[in-house]
Design a protein around this motif. Structure first.
Motif, PDB file in Angstrom:
ATOM      1  N   VAL A  41       0.864  -1.170   0.000  1.00  0.00           N
ATOM      2  CA  VAL A  41       0.000   0.000   0.000  1.00  0.00           C
ATOM      3  C   VAL A  41       0.904   1.226   0.000  1.00  0.00           C
ATOM      4  CG1 VAL A  41      -1.796   1.267   1.240  1.00  0.00           C
ATOM      5  CG2 VAL A  41      -1.789  -1.247   1.260  1.00  0.00           C
ATOM      6  N   CYS A  42       0.716   2.100  -0.978  1.00  0.00           N
ATOM      7  CA  CYS A  42       1.539   3.302  -1.116  1.00  0.00           C
ATOM      8  C   CYS A  42       0.649   4.527  -1.032  1.00  0.00           C
ATOM      9  CB  CYS A  42       2.261   3.310  -2.453  1.00  0.00           C
ATOM     10  SG  CYS A  42       3.373   1.928  -2.662  1.00  0.00           S
ATOM     11  N   ARG A  43       1.151   5.530  -0.369  1.00  0.00           N
ATOM     12  CA  ARG A  43       0.406   6.774  -0.196  1.00  0.00           C
ATOM     13  C   ARG A  43       1.093   7.887  -0.981  1.00  0.00           C
ATOM     14  NH1 ARG A  43      -1.958   8.924   5.456  1.00  0.00           N
ATOM     15  NH2 ARG A  43      -2.636  10.955   4.720  1.00  0.00           N
ATOM     16  N   GLU A  44       0.295   8.595  -1.783  1.00  0.00           N
ATOM     17  CA  GLU A  44       0.726   9.812  -2.457  1.00  0.00           C
ATOM     18  C   GLU A  44       2.015   9.651  -3.254  1.00  0.00           C
ATOM     19  OE1 GLU A  44       0.639  12.126   1.131  1.00  0.00           O
ATOM     20  OE2 GLU A  44      -1.399  12.789   0.741  1.00  0.00           O
ATOM     21  N   MET A  45       2.015   8.656  -4.145  1.00  0.00           N
ATOM     22  CA  MET A  45       3.105   8.474  -5.115  1.00  0.00           C
ATOM     23  C   MET A  45       2.482   8.512  -6.503  1.00  0.00           C
ATOM     24  SD  MET A  45       5.742   5.743  -3.495  1.00  0.00           S
ATOM     25  CE  MET A  45       6.912   6.071  -4.803  1.00  0.00           C
ATOM     26  N   THR A  46       3.276   8.846  -7.495  1.00  0.00           N
ATOM     27  CA  THR A  46       2.734   8.982  -8.838  1.00  0.00           C
ATOM     28  C   THR A  46       2.691   7.648  -9.569  1.00  0.00           C
ATOM     29  OG1 THR A  46       4.884   9.484  -9.824  1.00  0.00           O
ATOM     30  CG2 THR A  46       3.565  11.361  -9.053  1.00  0.00           C
ATOM     31  N   VAL A  47       1.860   7.634 -10.617  1.00  0.00           N
ATOM     32  CA  VAL A  47       1.801   6.504 -11.537  1.00  0.00           C
ATOM     33  C   VAL A  47       1.905   7.095 -12.949  1.00  0.00           C
ATOM     34  CG1 VAL A  47      -0.751   6.466 -11.481  1.00  0.00           C
ATOM     35  CG2 VAL A  47       0.501   4.471 -12.304  1.00  0.00           C
ATOM     36  N   THR A  48       2.847   6.593 -13.727  1.00  0.00           N
ATOM     37  CA  THR A  48       3.069   7.100 -15.081  1.00  0.00           C
ATOM     38  C   THR A  48       2.122   6.391 -16.035  1.00  0.00           C
ATOM     39  OG1 THR A  48       5.381   7.552 -14.571  1.00  0.00           O
ATOM     40  CG2 THR A  48       4.783   7.455 -16.894  1.00  0.00           C
ATOM     41  N   LEU A  49       1.116   7.125 -16.504  1.00  0.00           N
ATOM     42  CA  LEU A  49       0.083   6.557 -17.361  1.00  0.00           C
ATOM     43  C   LEU A  49       0.353   6.812 -18.838  1.00  0.00           C
ATOM     44  CD1 LEU A  49      -3.053   7.607 -15.290  1.00  0.00           C
ATOM     45  CD2 LEU A  49      -1.714   5.507 -15.128  1.00  0.00           C
ATOM     46  N   GLY A  50       1.274   7.690 -19.127  1.00  0.00           N
ATOM     47  CA  GLY A  50       1.611   8.034 -20.501  1.00  0.00           C
ATOM     48  C   GLY A  50       2.618   9.160 -20.485  1.00  0.00           C
ATOM     49  N   PRO A  51       3.077   9.585 -21.655  1.00  0.00           N
ATOM     50  CA  PRO A  51       4.113  10.614 -21.705  1.00  0.00           C
ATOM     51  C   PRO A  51       3.707  11.951 -21.092  1.00  0.00           C
ATOM     52  CG  PRO A  51       3.562   9.824 -23.928  1.00  0.00           C
ATOM     53  CD  PRO A  51       2.713   9.074 -22.955  1.00  0.00           C
ATOM     54  N   ARG A  52       2.399  12.251 -21.063  1.00  0.00           N
ATOM     55  CA  ARG A  52       1.932  13.532 -20.516  1.00  0.00           C
ATOM     56  C   ARG A  52       1.007  13.351 -19.318  1.00  0.00           C
ATOM     57  NH1 ARG A  52      -1.057  16.651 -24.395  1.00  0.00           N
ATOM     58  NH2 ARG A  52      -0.423  18.453 -23.175  1.00  0.00           N
ATOM     59  N   GLN A  53       1.021  12.134 -18.725  1.00  0.00           N
ATOM     60  CA  GLN A  53       0.110  11.817 -17.626  1.00  0.00           C
ATOM     61  C   GLN A  53       0.872  11.156 -16.487  1.00  0.00           C
ATOM     62  OE1 GLN A  53      -2.739  13.079 -18.140  1.00  0.00           O
ATOM     63  NE2 GLN A  53      -3.055  13.012 -20.329  1.00  0.00           N
ATOM     64  N   ARG A  54       0.945  11.839 -15.374  1.00  0.00           N
ATOM     65  CA  ARG A  54       1.574  11.254 -14.186  1.00  0.00           C
ATOM     66  C   ARG A  54       0.850  11.760 -12.942  1.00  0.00           C
ATOM     67  NH1 ARG A  54       8.028  11.280 -12.868  1.00  0.00           N
ATOM     68  NH2 ARG A  54       7.834  10.275 -10.847  1.00  0.00           N
ATOM     69  N   PRO A  55      -0.385  11.287 -12.743  1.00  0.00           N
ATOM     70  CA  PRO A  55      -1.144  11.711 -11.563  1.00  0.00           C
ATOM     71  C   PRO A  55      -0.619  11.037 -10.293  1.00  0.00           C
ATOM     72  CG  PRO A  55      -2.383  10.084 -12.782  1.00  0.00           C
ATOM     73  CD  PRO A  55      -1.139  10.383 -13.589  1.00  0.00           C
ATOM     74  N   GLU A  56      -1.054  11.567  -9.188  1.00  0.00           N
ATOM     75  CA  GLU A  56      -0.675  11.035  -7.880  1.00  0.00           C
ATOM     76  C   GLU A  56      -1.942  10.636  -7.128  1.00  0.00           C
ATOM     77  OE1 GLU A  56       0.665  13.254  -4.017  1.00  0.00           O
ATOM     78  OE2 GLU A  56       2.402  13.068  -5.346  1.00  0.00           O
ATOM     79  N   PRO A  57      -2.333   9.357  -7.218  1.00  0.00           N
ATOM     80  CA  PRO A  57      -3.484   8.920  -6.418  1.00  0.00           C
ATOM     81  C   PRO A  57      -3.191   9.120  -4.930  1.00  0.00           C
ATOM     82  CG  PRO A  57      -2.847   7.226  -8.002  1.00  0.00           C
ATOM     83  CD  PRO A  57      -1.763   8.260  -8.002  1.00  0.00           C
TER      84      PRO A  57
END
Length: 192
Positions: free
Chosen positions: A70-86
């Motif tokens: 379980v990770c808190r507030e780390m990013t996930v790279t979804l594409g070249p222009r998408q890196r949200p932080e759930p």
């Protein structure tokens, strides 16, 4: 009067920022996200948001099998222009590479969780779920506030359409069999 130099990240490059830029730009504010090539800066966290995250994080950790983290507030790279932080993610333990790691790939994410904040309602409810589903993340929770308590809207990915389908709304107890056995007393937020 001297003028301070603006930080490099204050002016986007032509075409917007890329996922790799988040690791290279100096002095970015904490929890900066990349959505559609634009940097998204977050407001200070409210108490409800922090308490709901604490409650869900502890509940997920208590039930997570050994091959998951379980990770808190780390990013996930979804594409070249998408890196949200759930706000929270459940990831494969094998995807954790060490203390300097800054994010994950969508194939390593089993669950993404967003706690809705007043300044990010549209992103949390619409844009980010679309991005997570499009990247193939199988489970998504959207956490709303109702009467001071969390309400967890649970979604599963419909693989052929790459869209989330609602499978439940949980108010007092979050009891699920997927993505693993989960049992969280949502009323326990009253003691936090």
């Amino acid at each position: 009067m001297t003028r301070e130099k603006m930080p490099d990240w204050a002016i986007p490059p032509e075409g917007g920022f890329t996922a790799e830029d988040l690791d290279r730009l100096p002095d970015l504010p904490p929890h900066t996200e990349l959505i559609d090539g634009s940097l998204v800066l977050v407001s200070p966290q409210r108490y409800f948001h922090a308490a709901a995250l604490y409650l869900l994080e502890n509940g997920l950790r208590a039930g997570a099998p050994g091959f998951l983290r379980v990770c808190r507030e780390m990013t996930v790279t979804l594409g070249p222009r998408q890196r949200p932080e759930p706000d929270l993610m459940v990831v494969k333990a094998s995807a954790v590479t060490g203390p300097e790691q800054t994010g994950f790939q969508p194939a390593d994410v089993l669950l993404a969780v967003e706690v809705v904040s007043p300044d990010s309602e549209e992103r949390d409810r619409e844009r980010k779920p679309d991005l997570y589903a499009g990247a193939g993340i199988p489970h998504f929770w959207l956490v709303e506030r109702e009467g001071g308590r969390p309400v967890v809207h649970v979604y599963e990915l419909d693989a052929p359409t790459r869209k989330y389908v609602a499978v439940g709304i949980h108010r007092e107890q979050l009891k699920l069999a997927l993505p693993f056995a989960i049992d969280i007393d949502l009323t326990a937020i009253d003691q936090l």
